[in-house]
Design an enzyme around this catalytic site. Structure first.
Site, PDB file in Angstrom:
ATOM      1  N   SER A  59       0.845  -1.193   0.000  1.00  0.00           N
ATOM      2  CA  SER A  59       0.000   0.000   0.000  1.00  0.00           C
ATOM      3  C   SER A  59       0.888   1.254   0.000  1.00  0.00           C
ATOM      4  CB  SER A  59      -0.956  -0.051   1.192  1.00  0.00           C
ATOM      5  OG  SER A  59      -2.041   0.803   0.991  1.00  0.00           O
ATOM      6  N   GLU A  91      -9.362  -5.949  -4.073  1.00  0.00           N
ATOM      7  CA  GLU A  91      -8.896  -4.761  -3.356  1.00  0.00           C
ATOM      8  C   GLU A  91     -10.033  -3.760  -3.142  1.00  0.00           C
ATOM      9  OE1 GLU A  91      -5.519  -3.964  -2.664  1.00  0.00           O
ATOM     10  OE2 GLU A  91      -4.301  -5.075  -4.099  1.00  0.00           O
ATOM     11  N   HIS A 135      -7.522  -5.899   0.088  1.00  0.00           N
ATOM     12  CA  HIS A 135      -6.337  -5.119   0.398  1.00  0.00           C
ATOM     13  C   HIS A 135      -5.726  -5.570   1.731  1.00  0.00           C
ATOM     14  CE1 HIS A 135      -3.874  -1.664  -0.344  1.00  0.00           C
ATOM     15  NE2 HIS A 135      -4.178  -1.082   0.804  1.00  0.00           N
TER      16      HIS A 135
END
Ligand SMILES: *[C@@H]1O[C@H](CO)[C@@H](O)[C@H](O)[C@H]1NC(C)=O
Ligand SMILES: *[C@@H]1O[C@H](CO)[C@@H](O)[C@H](O)[C@H]1NC(C)=O
Ligand SMILES: *[C@@H]1O[C@H](CO)[C@@H](O)[C@H](O)[C@H]1NC(C)=O
Ligand SMILES: *[C@@H]1O[C@H](CO)[C@@H](O)[C@H](O)[C@H]1NC(C)=O
Ligand SMILES: *[C@@H]1O[C@H](CO)[C@@H](O)[C@H](O)[C@H]1NC(C)=O
Length: 615
Positions: A232, A368, A486
């Site tokens: 990320s 995600e 995610h």
């Protein structure tokens, strides 16, 4: 998570009781001696047994407080005697995120790193440096990133680092060259000088990497074999580091997990907005000032707690005082003329990677985008599926596209055409969740990674692309409908199953995934090829590549990280052509059709933005 802290504490105390101080591994780094602790790694589900020397809370910079706040970090000055390095250092200042609590105490004095050094008998092990995620406002190198299992199973040295976050790491007071009288009506007090240049968190990362170059040999690491890995905002950081002129020689390979520098929302080129936000932040901490210089002096006197609160988007104060409602982060990376010389989009378009040909692994997960939908389903934590009908889909989709700074109805219509499952769309109970999830997954993660992979390939890098489709049995978020969401790659990369302090027992399938992912990641760190371990020298070139072929254009091959570890090709090719090629053109065409409205407020705003883009 609190119980996790308690467990860790118990384990730590127990270690202290059994370990005589004389057994502590002591290493001399440039600034002094550090004493770590010994962990005997063993687990019933893996054959490896390793002694790992763990050093935590090693300072790599002077605490960035007082006059050092909003300034490039200073290297740590030497200390006398042996410094204890048995416990995590403070995490950087950050608002609490209940879903993902960070256990360490928070302080501005937070520039620490941690080292996990397996004792293998080899004197030069490859080094993997982890850069944590958290949107540049949250997280630390400590909680969730114990490197013991990865170091022991993969025979690599793992380093995890902290860097400044939020306003402490990324405040910029903007810089504005007055080019045109017509702009004077937007002139905001203080614009025209630039004292707070931003990107301090990146400069912390650079100093930590310099520290690794200077000191890792003392821990048995090879300073010429440093692989960055991060997730990320960590992945975003890594690509920024590849674009920065300040990182020459500091690393050699990179793994970007669910984050690239061109992700929407994580870069500002709007110096006026930066200035308004910086002065707004000042106003909230009694620093309403005329110039950036005065603002800077005053902000250095504010308490860290007040600055943290003022910069916390969740409380709405900054949006209130500035009139700017930012959906993401109010303090994003900026062009500072030092760490970054142009926008990542421009640098990537020009293939301006500082060191061309740095080999990379890059990828994302299959679901995600579901993270964007969590707040829509507060009561469905135990459901394996959630549903949304057409009536709900339309406003939610427009709302999200606006947050992507695009209220162009032509874009919304094109997105709908692309993502809705038209075969069932007329049915009353047609499900639109997957349409939304894939839209946001592609827009923020999958398609920026596609653009980035192509650019690195064209710059001469070896590129390995992946998508993780494996849905973990044990999830970080404990909501089954989130699927391969995610961050769900992290427990696999760090081997949570093998960390007894975490109490994170996985299913056999998840354990198998863990071992395969760890193998790919650490092979890449060792040899530059995820399929090639140190011992595999006898494999032919073809064999090395059959398991995980290089991403090439044309070709577009990638690894599907799932139990079968299949090789596939052309990941979301049509969707990525849509986001990376069609949508920019569509926006250009529809904008061109509107140029006659230049004298309207909207037109002036656009004009202002264009002026700002000039160097
Ligand atoms: C926003 O500003 C107004 C006027 O200054 C104030 O009354 C209000 O409480 C503020 N709201 C928040 C959320 O800070
Ligand atoms: C989910 O299940 C757990 C355990 O069965 C229960 O305690 C919890 O209240 C449930 N949550 C919801 C939102 O139904
Ligand atoms: C669509 O979903 C919303 C929210 O669940 C609900 O209020 C509405 O009645 C649904 N509409 C149809 C046509 O089913
Ligand atoms: C470990 O996890 C299991 C299952 O989630 C739970 O029953 C147990 O109480 C946990 N143990 C500790 C020490 O937290
Ligand atoms: C690498 O590829 C070979 C041949 O396809 C295979 O036998 C081996 O298991 C692969 N190694 C890894 C780490 O996946």
């Amino acid at each position: 998570m609190l119980t996790m802290a308690a467990v860790r504490f118990v384990v730590f105390v127990a270690t202290l009781l059994v370990c005589d101080a004389a057994d502590d591994p002591i290493v001399e780094v440039k600034s002094g001696k550090v004493a770590g602790r010994v962990v005997e790694f063993a687990h019933k589900d893996v054959e490896v047994k390793r002694t790992v020397h763990v050093f935590q809370g090693i300072p790599f910079a002077e605490p960035p407080v007082g006059g050092l706040r909003f300034r490039a970090p200073e290297p740590k000055s030497p200390w006398q005697g042996v410094r204890d390095a048995k416990e995590l250092g403070n995490a950087c200042m950050q608002p609490a995120v209940p879903l993902l609590p960070v256990e360490e105490p928070k302080s501005e004095d937070c520039l620490y790193l941690n080292i996990f050094a397996p004792q293998t008998g080899a004197d030069k092990l490859p080094v993997m440096v982890w850069i944590h995620g958290g949107g540049f406002v949250h997280g630390s190198g400590g909680t969730g990133y114990d490197g013991t299992a990865l170091a022991a199973i993969g025979d690599v040295i793992v380093v995890t680092i902290n860097y400044r976050l939020g306003p402490f790491g990324y405040l910029s007071s903007g810089k504005f060259h007055l080019r045109n009288d017509r702009l004077s009506k937007w002139l905001v007090k203080g614009i025209g000088d630039e004292r707070v240049t931003g990107n301090y968190g990146f400069l912390d990362q650079v100093l930590a990497l310099q520290w690794v170059q200077d000191n890792i040999a003392a821990f048995g690491g090879d300073a010429k074999k440093v692989t960055l890995f991060g997730e990320s905002a960590g992945g975003i950081s890594i690509e920024y580091l590849m674009l920065s002129p300040l990182t020459d020689g500091l690393f050699h390979r990179a793994i970007m997990e669910s984050g690239t520098s061109i992700m929407p929302g994580f870069f500002s080129s709007d110096k006026v907005k930066e200035s308004i936000i910086a002065h707004g932040l000042g106003k909230l901490v009694d620093c309403e000032k005329g110039t950036s210089e005065e603002l800077l002096q005053c902000l250095r006197g504010a308490t860290a707690e007040d600055l943290k609160e003022a910069g916390n988007v969740k409380n709405g104060k900054l949006a209130n005082v500035t009139g700017i409602a930012d959906p993401f982060i109010p303090f994003p990376p900026v062009v500072d003329g030092n760490f970054l010389t142009a926008s990542p989009e421009d640098l990537i378009r020009d293939r301006s990677f500082q060191k061309r040909g740095t080999d990379i692994m890059i990828g994302s997960l299959a679901d995600e985008g579901r993270g964007f939908l969590i707040m829509l389903f507060p009561d469905n934590a135990n459901d394996t599926e959630v549903f949304m009908n057409k009536t709900t889909y339309e406003p939610v989709s427009s709302l999200f596209l606006e947050s992507y700074k695009n209220s162009n109805p032509a874009v919304a219509d094109a997105v709908k055409l692309m993502y809705v499952n038209w075969e069932d769309a007329d049915s009353e109970d047609a499900d639109y969740v997957e349409a939304l999830s894939q839209t946001y997954g592609d827009l923020y993660f999958v398609c920026p990674a596609d653009l980035s992979a192509r650019a690195h390939f064209q710059a001469g890098s070896k590129v390995y692309l992946y998508q993780m489709t494996h849905i973990p049995d044990k999830s970080l978020f404990k909501m089954k409908w989130l699927k391969a969401m995610h961050m769900e790659d992290i427990p696999f990369v760090f081997g949570y199953h093998f960390d007894s302090a975490m109490n994170w027992t996985m299913s056999d399938d998840d354990v198998m995934m863990t071992l395969k992912i760890m193998k790919y990641w650490t092979n890449f760190a060792k040899t530059g090829n995820p399929n090639l371990s140190d011992n595999d020298v006898e494999l032919t070139e073809d064999e090395k590549q059959t398991d995980w072929p290089l991403f090439k254009v044309p070709g577009l091959e990638y690894k599907d990280l799932s139990l079968r570890m299949e090789t596939k090709r052309a990941l979301k090719a049509k969707e990525c052509a849509f986001w990376n090629d069609f949508i920019p053109k569509l926006m250009k065409h529809t904008d061109a059709a509107q140029t006659c409205s230049k004298e309207t407020e909207d037109g002036q705003l656009k004009y202002k933005e264009e002026e700002n883009r000039q160097p």
